[in-house]
Design an enzyme around this catalytic site. Structure first.
Site, PDB file in Angstrom:
ATOM      1  N   ASP A 399     -20.312 -13.892  69.743  1.00 33.32           N
ATOM      2  CA  ASP A 399     -21.613 -14.522  69.964  1.00 33.32           C
ATOM      3  C   ASP A 399     -22.010 -14.515  71.441  1.00 33.32           C
ATOM      4  O   ASP A 399     -21.201 -14.268  72.333  1.00 33.32           O
ATOM      5  CB  ASP A 399     -21.541 -15.959  69.457  1.00 33.32           C
ATOM      6  CG  ASP A 399     -22.897 -16.557  69.111  1.00 33.32           C
ATOM      7  OD1 ASP A 399     -23.905 -15.830  69.199  1.00 33.32           O
ATOM      8  OD2 ASP A 399     -22.940 -17.750  68.756  1.00 33.32           O
ATOM      9  N   GLU A 402     -26.135 -13.711  76.529  1.00 34.57           N
ATOM     10  CA  GLU A 402     -27.457 -13.709  77.162  1.00 34.57           C
ATOM     11  C   GLU A 402     -27.591 -14.704  78.312  1.00 34.57           C
ATOM     12  O   GLU A 402     -28.613 -14.713  79.006  1.00 34.57           O
ATOM     13  CB  GLU A 402     -28.549 -14.073  76.129  1.00 34.57           C
ATOM     14  CG  GLU A 402     -28.481 -13.318  74.824  1.00 34.57           C
ATOM     15  CD  GLU A 402     -27.622 -14.016  73.788  1.00 34.57           C
ATOM     16  OE1 GLU A 402     -27.805 -13.703  72.604  1.00 34.57           O
ATOM     17  OE2 GLU A 402     -26.775 -14.859  74.157  1.00 34.57           O
ATOM     18  N   ASP A 466     -30.459 -15.820  65.349  1.00 36.64           N
ATOM     19  CA  ASP A 466     -30.615 -17.128  64.715  1.00 36.64           C
ATOM     20  C   ASP A 466     -32.023 -17.321  64.159  1.00 36.64           C
ATOM     21  O   ASP A 466     -32.860 -18.018  64.743  1.00 36.64           O
ATOM     22  CB  ASP A 466     -30.307 -18.239  65.718  1.00 36.64           C
ATOM     23  CG  ASP A 466     -28.871 -18.189  66.201  1.00 36.64           C
ATOM     24  OD1 ASP A 466     -28.045 -17.525  65.548  1.00 36.64           O
ATOM     25  OD2 ASP A 466     -28.577 -18.821  67.237  1.00 36.64           O
TER      26      ASP A 466
END
Length: 674
Positions: A399, A402, A466
């Site tokens: 995950d 960023e 998401d």
């Protein structure tokens, strides 16, 4: 370089650079080829969401002042008011790709724009993973990896509410931007740069590419078909390594709560004939509760209370034909033992005071593992091997990536404004090397949401991030379709999404129908995987509803039955770089009706899939290109070239196969069993 005397593909005439007779650069007094400028960036980050502005101090239009055709290259000199400021060196590499390298002739400039010729009727696609618009024409796209934001449409109440906490998105916000696009003029453009960029496709006559820095190079290639063009592009940027065979066995069940609960739910679904290939327990390392919902405890070791003797449990599930997948990201929470153990080793990025830079992830703080430090990179790679791979995990969600702040101080003293867009690639490379060095590339599947140039090779599987648990075009089920298509056209061939979505905020609650529609779509993607979401107790869960679990079972059995075909599709991704999910125009370029369609896709060459992305629908309109199509569920034949309406009850979203497909008998059997 190929000698200029042999360079029929590359010519310069009438102030225009041609590549395979395609005009790419044209200098006129009214339309300069390039600009340079000077500016100061202003960047603020709020939990992975960014507000970015530029204080421009100067901008100069550069027109063609001279050109020289040498043995191996064409050099274009660009100037302003009689002074030379920039050179563009243009040549063909060993693969006959056009490479343009810019060079500043005067120091002190940190902004660069270049204009490529355009056609009014041209379509443009790519720029990484774009969730709102497949065709980029008529809009500009800032390229900066970030949280996509909640809502992603400034005209919706959800985005308005999210904006109050700086977490709302816009049409261009994405985890995975890339300075790469393809054009219906049958060329691709790939820029070697991780700088903040903004690709502007709004002008009829030119595309303007802006960079907050000077790119290393721009590379172009042409082809006669879109498939050939993507194959050439992925030959440059890299290709997926494919999928392990075990993923074909059915659904990867996203469930959490500890060994006992996970096993009970898996057994319950198996009793209802849900085909399971894996269990994805993201909370294997424990949880923390925040106002956002259930979050994870980022210490990267098995939680002994939730998952005692995890290695033994994994072996037990494997004996049942079910693999186990976990979760990891490139950050370590500062309230964990792992953080305390390594804080003095110099493995974390620093702030300007020389202290560990702590990033706010929403009610907890984390250190950034500094991948520019070779020792830190190696240490984290070994951590993945020891704490995930050695326990028997056959995959994980890799995950984030960023969140690199732009005011961080890195080990190698590189500019964080540049490293920000490269960070997801370094994170992907860390995972890639851990798996490769373990000799398990054919067995392990990790999946990522963040990316950049290089992720094509290092991140073999994407997921769409998401999404909200609703029907919104920009942030719900529908958004995952252009996301997969645009990512695929940028070289990321294998993508999937959280079945049912993830983000539940501002009253958005997952419904039974949404989950069921998402599940039936996922059967016609490379990977099937569910997610309980950030607030599992408030949202619909399939294991609480018998009829929904039967529907899911049908979807997983369909997915499993498609294995021979899907293996062929994945093989094309590995060997040719072709996306598993393809826009209709890829195989029907003569059909003008295909270029604006972004909520249907071809799964491989032979299946056309039109997901139902609105609630309460029992029939659905679908555009079919001209071909001989067979409706999967009824066997009805269509010749295409128009929009058709078919019945689409739950479990029978519109799917069509080509009548002359080599897999026609397989498709016929699948439809007959439903």
């Amino acid at each position: 370089m190929i000698p200029i005397s042999q360079q029929a593909p590359l010519t310069f005439a009438d102030n225009t650079l041609f590549y395979h007779d395609l005009p790419l650069l044209r200098g006129t007094a009214a339309s300069p080829i390039a600009f340079i400028g000077r500016g100061d960036a202003d960047v603020a980050m709020y939990q992975g969401n960014f507000e970015i502005s530029d204080n421009m101090q100067a901008k100069l239009p550069l027109t063609l002042s001279n050109h020289a055709i040498n043995e191996n290259e064409i050099i274009l000199t660009l100037g302003f008011q009689g002074e030379a400021y920039l050179e563009l060196t243009c040549f063909l590499d060993a693969s006959e790709r056009l490479v343009i390298k810019p060079k500043l002739l005067k120091a002190g400039w940190n902004r660069f724009w270049i204009r490529l010729t355009a056609d009014q009727h041209e379509h443009v696609y790519g720029c990484g993973e774009q969730l709102s618009h497949l065709d980029l024409r008529g809009r500009h796209f800032p390229l900066w990896t970030s949280e996509p934001g909640v809502g992603r449409n400034k005209h919706t109440l959800t985005t308005f509410q999210a904006d109050q906490t700086h977490s709302g998105g816009d049409y261009y916000t994405t985890n995975y931007p890339a300075p790469t696009f393809i054009s219906t003029r049958m060329y691709y453009c790939h820029v070697a740069s991780y700088d903040y960029a903004d690709f502007d496709f709004r002008n009829d006559d030119f595309h303007e590419l802006q960079f907050w820095g000077l790119p290393l190079s721009l590379t172009f290639d042409t082809a006669s078909t879109f498939s050939e063009l993507i194959t050439k592009l992925t030959g440059l940027v890299g290709r997926t390594t494919g999928l392990p065979d075990w993923t074909n066995n059915g659904l990867i069940l996203g469930v959490q709560g500890g060994t006992k609960r996970v096993s009970e739910i898996a057994d319950q679904l198996k009793e209802n004939d849900v085909a399971l290939s894996g269990i994805w327990a993201q909370d294997w390392e424990g949880i923390r509760m925040t106002s956002f919902g259930k979050r994870l405890y980022w210490d990267w070791k098995a939680d002994d209370k939730l998952y005692p003797n995890l290695t033994t449990s994994i072996k037990h599930w494997q004996d049942q034909g079910i693999e186990f997948l976990g979760y990891i990201n490139p950050y370590i929470a500062n309230d964990t033992q792992l953080f305390a153990d390594v804080k003095d080793l110099g493995y974390f990025a620093k702030n300007k005071d020389g202290e560990i830079y702590l990033v706010d992830f929403g009610e907890f703080l984390c250190g950034v593992v500094d991948f520019t430090n070779p020792d830190a990179f190696t240490w984290y790679k070994e951590l993945i091997k020891k704490r995930l791979i050695s326990t028997g995990m056959k995959g994980w969600m890799a995950d984030f990536g960023e969140y690199l702040p732009t005011d961080v101080v890195l080990y190698d003293h590189s500019d964080p404004m540049v490293m920000h867009n490269k960070w997801p690639v370094l994170w992907a490379q860390c995972n890639y090397e851990a798996v490769k060095e373990s000799g398990l590339q054919d067995e392990i599947m990790y999946f990522m949401r963040a990316g950049g140039t290089g992720s094509q090779k290092y991140a073999p599987v994407l997921w769409a991030g998401d999404q909200s648990v609703n029907w919104s075009l920009d942030d719900g089920l529908a958004a995952t379709i252009p996301a997969a298509l645009s990512a695929g056209l940028t070289g990321n061939s294998i993508s999937h999404s959280d079945i049912g979505g993830y983000t539940s905020l501002y009253g958005n609650i997952r419904s039974r129908e949404l989950f069921m529609r998402w599940a039936e779509m996922a059967a016609f993607t490379p990977v099937m995987r569910t997610h309980e979401g950030n607030r599992p107790d408030q949202n619909f869960q399939v294991y609480d509803d018998y009829d929904a679990s039967v529907h899911l079972a049908y979807a997983t059995q369909t997915f499993k039955a498609l294995t021979p075909y899907r293996k062929t599709v994945v093989a094309e991704a590995v060997n040719q770089g072709l996306p598993a999910q393809r826009p209709l125009f890829m195989h029907y370029p003569d059909d003008d009706g295909t270029y604006d369609i972004q909520y249907e896709y071809l799964f491989g060459r032979d299946l056309l899939v039109a997901p139902v992305y609105r609630p309460g629908k029992q029939a659905w309109s679908t555009y079919l290109p001209k071909d001989n199509w067979v409706h999967l569920w009824t066997g009805e034949h269509f010749t295409g070239g128009d929009t058709v309406e078919v019945q689409a009850p739950l479990g029978q979203m519109p799917v069509f196969y080509r009548a002359d497909s080599a897999f026609a008998s397989l498709f016929e059997k699948i439809g007959a069993k439903h």
